[in-house]
Motif scaffolding. Sequence first.
Motif, mmCIF file in Angstrom:
data_model
loop_
_atom_site.group_PDB
_atom_site.id
_atom_site.type_symbol
_atom_site.label_atom_id
_atom_site.label_comp_id
_atom_site.label_asym_id
_atom_site.label_seq_id
_atom_site.Cartn_x
_atom_site.Cartn_y
_atom_site.Cartn_z
ATOM 1 N N LEU A 259 -13.143 55.588 36.063
ATOM 2 C CA LEU A 259 -11.710 55.895 35.987
ATOM 3 C C LEU A 259 -11.077 55.655 37.344
ATOM 4 O O LEU A 259 -11.616 56.082 38.370
ATOM 5 C CB LEU A 259 -11.503 57.359 35.572
ATOM 6 C CG LEU A 259 -10.086 57.931 35.693
ATOM 7 C CD1 LEU A 259 -9.119 57.238 34.738
ATOM 8 C CD2 LEU A 259 -10.092 59.445 35.425
ATOM 9 N N ILE A 260 -9.954 54.957 37.345
ATOM 10 C CA ILE A 260 -9.154 54.779 38.564
ATOM 11 C C ILE A 260 -7.746 55.263 38.274
ATOM 12 O O ILE A 260 -7.168 54.965 37.223
ATOM 13 C CB ILE A 260 -9.143 53.312 39.023
ATOM 14 C CG1 ILE A 260 -10.459 52.973 39.733
ATOM 15 C CG2 ILE A 260 -7.955 53.036 39.948
ATOM 16 C CD1 ILE A 260 -10.562 51.538 40.228
ATOM 17 N N ILE A 261 -7.191 56.021 39.230
ATOM 18 C CA ILE A 261 -5.819 56.506 39.131
ATOM 19 C C ILE A 261 -5.053 56.034 40.359
ATOM 20 O O ILE A 261 -5.478 56.279 41.494
ATOM 21 C CB ILE A 261 -5.768 58.041 39.040
ATOM 22 C CG1 ILE A 261 -6.542 58.533 37.805
ATOM 23 C CG2 ILE A 261 -4.323 58.537 38.992
ATOM 24 C CD1 ILE A 261 -6.715 60.040 37.740
ATOM 25 N N GLU A 262 -3.948 55.335 40.130
ATOM 26 C CA GLU A 262 -3.086 54.888 41.213
ATOM 27 C C GLU A 262 -1.731 55.561 41.066
ATOM 28 O O GLU A 262 -1.209 55.707 39.952
ATOM 29 C CB GLU A 262 -2.906 53.365 41.188
ATOM 30 C CG GLU A 262 -4.186 52.568 41.378
ATOM 31 C CD GLU A 262 -4.643 52.455 42.828
ATOM 32 O OE1 GLU A 262 -4.115 53.203 43.679
ATOM 33 O OE2 GLU A 262 -5.531 51.617 43.100
ATOM 34 N N PRO B 116 -8.476 52.903 45.843
ATOM 35 C CA PRO B 116 -7.653 53.608 44.847
ATOM 36 C C PRO B 116 -7.265 54.993 45.341
ATOM 37 O O PRO B 116 -7.988 55.619 46.124
ATOM 38 C CB PRO B 116 -8.587 53.711 43.633
ATOM 39 C CG PRO B 116 -9.684 52.722 43.872
ATOM 40 C CD PRO B 116 -9.827 52.625 45.348
ATOM 41 N N ASP B 117 -6.128 55.474 44.874
ATOM 42 C CA ASP B 117 -5.737 56.834 45.248
ATOM 43 C C ASP B 117 -6.800 57.827 44.808
ATOM 44 O O ASP B 117 -7.182 58.725 45.573
ATOM 45 C CB ASP B 117 -4.390 57.187 44.609
ATOM 46 C CG ASP B 117 -3.244 56.424 45.255
ATOM 47 O OD1 ASP B 117 -3.179 56.409 46.496
ATOM 48 O OD2 ASP B 117 -2.433 55.842 44.527
ATOM 49 N N ILE B 118 -7.302 57.669 43.576
ATOM 50 C CA ILE B 118 -8.346 58.548 43.044
ATOM 51 C C ILE B 118 -9.262 57.707 42.172
ATOM 52 O O ILE B 118 -8.795 56.832 41.432
ATOM 53 C CB ILE B 118 -7.740 59.698 42.205
ATOM 54 C CG1 ILE B 118 -6.827 60.580 43.064
ATOM 55 C CG2 ILE B 118 -8.832 60.546 41.553
ATOM 56 C CD1 ILE B 118 -6.016 61.596 42.263
ATOM 57 N N CYS B 119 -10.567 57.933 42.261
ATOM 58 C CA CYS B 119 -11.484 57.240 41.352
ATOM 59 C C CYS B 119 -12.646 58.161 40.995
ATOM 60 O O CYS B 119 -13.021 59.047 41.768
ATOM 61 C CB CYS B 119 -12.003 55.934 41.956
ATOM 62 S SG CYS B 119 -12.936 56.085 43.482
ATOM 63 N N VAL B 120 -13.191 57.950 39.799
ATOM 64 C CA VAL B 120 -14.327 58.723 39.306
ATOM 65 C C VAL B 120 -15.466 57.760 39.016
ATOM 66 O O VAL B 120 -15.280 56.755 38.323
ATOM 67 C CB VAL B 120 -13.969 59.518 38.033
ATOM 68 C CG1 VAL B 120 -15.194 60.252 37.501
ATOM 69 C CG2 VAL B 120 -12.837 60.502 38.314
ATOM 70 N N ILE B 121 -16.644 58.075 39.565
ATOM 71 C CA ILE B 121 -17.842 57.245 39.374
ATOM 72 C C ILE B 121 -18.914 58.097 38.723
ATOM 73 O O ILE B 121 -19.275 59.162 39.238
ATOM 74 C CB ILE B 121 -18.357 56.685 40.722
ATOM 75 C CG1 ILE B 121 -17.291 55.818 41.384
ATOM 76 C CG2 ILE B 121 -19.633 55.892 40.521
ATOM 77 C CD1 ILE B 121 -16.525 56.489 42.479
ATOM 78 N N CYS B 122 -19.428 57.643 37.586
ATOM 79 C CA CYS B 122 -20.462 58.394 36.864
ATOM 80 C C CYS B 122 -21.859 57.827 37.089
ATOM 81 O O CYS B 122 -22.844 58.538 36.891
ATOM 82 C CB CYS B 122 -20.141 58.435 35.378
ATOM 83 S SG CYS B 122 -18.598 59.320 35.001
ATOM 84 N N ASP B 123 -21.964 56.585 37.485
ATOM 85 C CA ASP B 123 -23.247 55.962 37.786
ATOM 86 C C ASP B 123 -23.495 56.071 39.285
ATOM 87 O O ASP B 123 -22.945 55.294 40.078
ATOM 88 C CB ASP B 123 -23.232 54.498 37.341
ATOM 89 C CG ASP B 123 -24.559 53.788 37.598
ATOM 90 O OD1 ASP B 123 -25.467 54.389 38.215
ATOM 91 O OD2 ASP B 123 -24.674 52.607 37.186
ATOM 92 N N LYS B 124 -24.311 57.033 39.697
ATOM 93 C CA LYS B 124 -24.487 57.302 41.120
ATOM 94 C C LYS B 124 -25.223 56.189 41.852
ATOM 95 O O LYS B 124 -25.215 56.153 43.083
ATOM 96 C CB LYS B 124 -25.207 58.645 41.312
ATOM 97 C CG LYS B 124 -24.352 59.825 40.890
ATOM 98 C CD LYS B 124 -24.999 61.151 41.246
ATOM 99 C CE LYS B 124 -24.116 62.315 40.838
ATOM 100 N NZ LYS B 124 -24.719 63.629 41.180
ATOM 101 N N TRP C 92 -5.236 54.579 35.173
ATOM 102 C CA TRP C 92 -3.997 55.328 34.998
ATOM 103 C C TRP C 92 -3.034 54.966 36.119
ATOM 104 O O TRP C 92 -3.429 54.894 37.288
ATOM 105 C CB TRP C 92 -4.230 56.840 35.057
ATOM 106 C CG TRP C 92 -5.087 57.404 33.962
ATOM 107 C CD1 TRP C 92 -5.747 56.717 32.974
ATOM 108 C CD2 TRP C 92 -5.377 58.792 33.747
ATOM 109 N NE1 TRP C 92 -6.432 57.593 32.159
ATOM 110 C CE2 TRP C 92 -6.221 58.870 32.604
ATOM 111 C CE3 TRP C 92 -4.999 59.963 34.385
ATOM 112 C CZ2 TRP C 92 -6.699 60.087 32.116
ATOM 113 C CZ3 TRP C 92 -5.473 61.181 33.903
ATOM 114 C CH2 TRP C 92 -6.309 61.232 32.776
ATOM 115 N N ILE C 93 -1.762 54.767 35.775
ATOM 116 C CA ILE C 93 -0.720 54.513 36.769
ATOM 117 C C ILE C 93 0.328 55.609 36.653
ATOM 118 O O ILE C 93 0.963 55.770 35.607
ATOM 119 C CB ILE C 93 -0.068 53.135 36.568
ATOM 120 C CG1 ILE C 93 -1.108 52.011 36.717
ATOM 121 C CG2 ILE C 93 1.064 52.932 37.576
ATOM 122 C CD1 ILE C 93 -0.568 50.626 36.433
#
Length: 210
Positions: free
Chosen positions: A129-132, A107-115, A159-160
Amino acid sequence: MEQEESRSEVNEPITGYLPTGQAGGSYNYADYLSWEMDEMVELIKGKIFRQAAAAPRRIHQKISGKVFNKLFNFLEHHPCEVYEAPFDVRLPVKSKRNEDIETVVQPDICVICDKSKLDELGCVGAPDLIIEILSPGSNKKELKNKYEVYEESGVGEYWIIHPDEQTVITYTLVKGKYVPSKLFTSGDVLDSKTITGFQLDLEYVFRDLE
């Protein structure tokens, strides 16, 4: 004609292109790790997709930088972490064994909260969260192929961003299915449903792109 061919190469699975693995073109993450290629590829349900025929456009990178910067600063003292491509996200279905994973995306950008999902190779499991950011020729891959695997894998929010139209649509996972938002554009402020408190001002995102 060359532009149309480039778009097809990105949107459609690569055929007649078998680096390793089973003849017939169904691959897994173990195969992916063994490849030595100059281009970036993704695996979606065992099929190989080219990332792009060339480097992302300048506008794509400018938008990516703006959004990543906002997320990085917001999450500096937060348990969640944000990453930008190239960054492998493995989406297991059967198990987390390399041989069983058939979807690996960047993905262009992704957020991971579970390490616990993070390791030295990237992320294994669904990001929160993934943002493309769409590029010429990538629309079908982002809007159909990736949409399906993100929904099936449990990515909480997707999000796109469309740079040419300067619009954003978001999808929030509700009872296993994505619920779309309205179409957002410059002047709107997005509120993340999964990253509590994070807002993105689209006037900032789409300002001074030329």
